[in-house]
Design a protein around this motif. Sequence first.
Motif, mmCIF file in Angstrom:
data_model
loop_
_atom_site.group_PDB
_atom_site.id
_atom_site.type_symbol
_atom_site.label_atom_id
_atom_site.label_comp_id
_atom_site.label_asym_id
_atom_site.label_seq_id
_atom_site.Cartn_x
_atom_site.Cartn_y
_atom_site.Cartn_z
ATOM 1 N N ALA A 6 -12.137 19.559 19.300
ATOM 2 C CA ALA A 6 -11.243 20.143 18.303
ATOM 3 C C ALA A 6 -11.232 19.433 16.964
ATOM 4 O O ALA A 6 -10.859 20.034 15.971
ATOM 5 C CB ALA A 6 -9.819 20.152 18.874
ATOM 6 N N HIS A 7 -11.594 18.166 16.944
ATOM 7 C CA HIS A 7 -11.288 17.368 15.770
ATOM 8 C C HIS A 7 -12.377 17.437 14.712
ATOM 9 O O HIS A 7 -13.310 16.633 14.694
ATOM 10 C CB HIS A 7 -11.056 15.924 16.190
ATOM 11 N N GLN A 8 -12.240 18.392 13.827
ATOM 12 C CA GLN A 8 -13.135 18.475 12.679
ATOM 13 C C GLN A 8 -12.343 19.008 11.502
ATOM 14 O O GLN A 8 -11.271 19.585 11.663
ATOM 15 C CB GLN A 8 -14.339 19.367 12.987
ATOM 16 N N ALA A 9 -12.854 18.782 10.301
ATOM 17 C CA ALA A 9 -12.140 19.129 9.071
ATOM 18 C C ALA A 9 -11.652 20.576 9.107
ATOM 19 O O ALA A 9 -12.388 21.483 9.486
ATOM 20 C CB ALA A 9 -13.053 18.906 7.867
ATOM 21 N N GLY A 10 -10.390 20.774 8.734
ATOM 22 C CA GLY A 10 -9.816 22.112 8.667
ATOM 23 C C GLY A 10 -9.088 22.553 9.918
ATOM 24 O O GLY A 10 -8.391 23.572 9.897
ATOM 25 N N ASP A 11 -9.196 21.798 11.016
ATOM 26 C CA ASP A 11 -8.525 22.181 12.258
ATOM 27 C C ASP A 11 -7.035 21.872 12.204
ATOM 28 O O ASP A 11 -6.597 20.907 11.564
ATOM 29 C CB ASP A 11 -9.128 21.433 13.450
ATOM 30 N N VAL A 12 -6.250 22.699 12.892
ATOM 31 C CA VAL A 12 -4.831 22.436 13.114
ATOM 32 C C VAL A 12 -4.650 22.146 14.594
ATOM 33 O O VAL A 12 -5.057 22.927 15.457
ATOM 34 C CB VAL A 12 -3.965 23.643 12.711
ATOM 35 N N LEU A 13 -4.060 20.998 14.905
ATOM 36 C CA LEU A 13 -3.851 20.557 16.284
ATOM 37 C C LEU A 13 -2.359 20.556 16.583
ATOM 38 O O LEU A 13 -1.584 19.897 15.896
ATOM 39 C CB LEU A 13 -4.415 19.159 16.500
ATOM 40 N N VAL A 14 -1.967 21.309 17.599
ATOM 41 C CA VAL A 14 -0.567 21.372 18.009
ATOM 42 C C VAL A 14 -0.440 20.715 19.376
ATOM 43 O O VAL A 14 -1.139 21.084 20.327
ATOM 44 C CB VAL A 14 -0.062 22.822 18.076
ATOM 45 N N ARG A 15 0.443 19.724 19.479
ATOM 46 C CA ARG A 15 0.662 19.012 20.739
ATOM 47 C C ARG A 15 2.113 19.177 21.162
ATOM 48 O O ARG A 15 3.013 19.231 20.326
ATOM 49 C CB ARG A 15 0.341 17.521 20.590
ATOM 50 N N GLY A 16 2.329 19.215 22.465
ATOM 51 C CA GLY A 16 3.692 19.304 22.973
ATOM 52 C C GLY A 16 3.797 18.648 24.330
ATOM 53 O O GLY A 16 2.830 18.637 25.105
ATOM 54 N N GLY A 17 4.963 18.089 24.637
ATOM 55 C CA GLY A 17 5.148 17.450 25.931
ATOM 56 C C GLY A 17 6.437 16.659 25.980
ATOM 57 O O GLY A 17 7.272 16.740 25.070
ATOM 58 N N ALA A 18 6.600 15.890 27.034
ATOM 59 C CA ALA A 18 7.790 15.057 27.206
ATOM 60 C C ALA A 18 7.644 13.782 26.382
ATOM 61 O O ALA A 18 6.594 13.144 26.395
ATOM 62 C CB ALA A 18 7.981 14.716 28.675
ATOM 63 N N ILE A 19 8.701 13.433 25.655
ATOM 64 C CA ILE A 19 8.692 12.193 24.891
ATOM 65 C C ILE A 19 9.954 11.391 25.245
ATOM 66 O O ILE A 19 11.075 11.893 25.134
ATOM 67 C CB ILE A 19 8.592 12.450 23.369
ATOM 68 N N MET A 20 9.737 10.187 25.719
ATOM 69 C CA MET A 20 10.845 9.300 26.061
ATOM 70 C C MET A 20 11.042 8.291 24.932
ATOM 71 O O MET A 20 10.089 7.638 24.500
ATOM 72 C CB MET A 20 10.571 8.545 27.354
#
Length: 203
Positions: free
Chosen positions: A19-33
Amino acid sequence: MKKVSLLVAAALLAPSAFAHQAGDVLVRGGAIMVSPNGSGGEVPGAGPIDVKNDTQFGFTVSYLLTDNWGVELLGATPFSHGVDLEGAGEVAKVKHLPPSLMAQYYFGNSQSKVRPYVGAGINYTFFFDEKGVNALDGAKINASSSWGWAAQAGIDMAVNENWFVNSSLWYMDIDTEVTINGGSATKTSIDPVGVMVGLGYRF
């Protein structure tokens, strides 16, 4: 025939584009303590205070400026912390949101299936819905908003072309001044460490 077999083998062994190349949008989600790690401060005439851990749903949105550099915004559902006073147990509850804006550097290249990264930026934390409980039931409690720096380290591991697994570690500089019934302010350094585990998707 031998050449064809070699080409097929090379194609199977070649890393797929991640996924990681110029112009990409990365959406992450999960549990955060979030685990407060600083000095809780001391209420005049009452003793030191301690802020408890909390776990919520966290999410980030990153935009890749180049294959290696990006910017990221962190958000989460409101964290709710119990506040203990030494010798009295829990005396207050407080909620906060800690949006953070980060500049990031991703190691490796756009063909890598595993992309470690680090980041640094600013954090703004605002507190709300503060209330006294038990020994301080009915007391008027206020916690001031906070600006500070933030740092992170994380890793993304590809599942397929769009989906990936993420794990990240955060540190935030959060200082607030707490007042009870308009009395003297107690400076509280929360300085939490945040641990997030979840999934990501490339757009």
